[in-house]
Design an enzyme around this catalytic site. Sequence first.
Site, short mmCIF file in Angstrom:
data_model
loop_
_atom_site.label_atom_id
_atom_site.label_comp_id
_atom_site.label_asym_id
_atom_site.label_seq_id
_atom_site.Cartn_x
_atom_site.Cartn_y
_atom_site.Cartn_z
N ARG A 1 0.85 -1.19 0.00
CA ARG A 1 0.00 0.00 0.00
C ARG A 1 0.88 1.24 0.00
O ARG A 1 1.85 1.33 0.76
CB ARG A 1 -0.91 0.02 1.23
N ARG B 1 -5.81 2.99 -3.15
CA ARG B 1 -5.02 2.07 -2.36
C ARG B 1 -5.23 0.64 -2.84
O ARG B 1 -6.34 0.27 -3.19
CB ARG B 1 -5.33 2.19 -0.88
N ASP C 1 -6.83 -1.52 2.07
CA ASP C 1 -7.04 -0.79 3.32
C ASP C 1 -7.63 -1.81 4.28
O ASP C 1 -8.59 -2.50 3.94
CB ASP C 1 -8.01 0.37 3.09
N ASP D 1 -8.92 -1.92 8.17
CA ASP D 1 -9.22 -1.10 9.35
C ASP D 1 -9.89 -1.90 10.45
O ASP D 1 -10.85 -2.63 10.19
CB ASP D 1 -10.18 0.04 8.99
#
Length: 171
Positions: free
Chosen positions: A97, A106, A109, A111
């Site tokens: 990334r 990206r 990702d 999270d």
Amino acid sequence: MTPPATTSSSDATPAFDALIGLGSNVGDKEANIHQAIALLTAKGDIALVRASRLYRTAPWGVLDQDWFVNACVAVKTDLSPQDLLRRCLGIEEEMKRVRERRWGPRVIDVDVLIYRDAVLAESDLVLPHPRITERAFVLVPLAEIAPEAVVAGHPLAHWLTHLDASDVTPL
């Protein structure tokens, strides 16, 4: 992706320890999501409980970029929230990334959205994730795998009624 079986919502313990969001809009987006999930669970200290379908979503924040594939997973783990975050960041690094601009394109990702009942406000980790309630691309797959989850005192369905989710479509 077929979600694995999970315990019923009537069990005393939650079916998951953490909810994680994934997104990609560079390269083979679907393959990137699948690879990130495989890397997340590869060491054996994070077990996949349930995975949402993959969703095609419009960009959020920075609009002049390609569409995204988004998904959420529920996992069981004994890792601390900080160690789980480090694992997620390590996956982003392993998958190359590049962080050129906030909310920009990206390859992946990953999270941490929710960790048990934790409420944290640290410099590198805020739980629940501070923008869950603003993002249909997170709420739709999240509600698919954890409809009982509560954020800021309200179930996910409440937050979804305040958002336009028309650009969040299953692949």
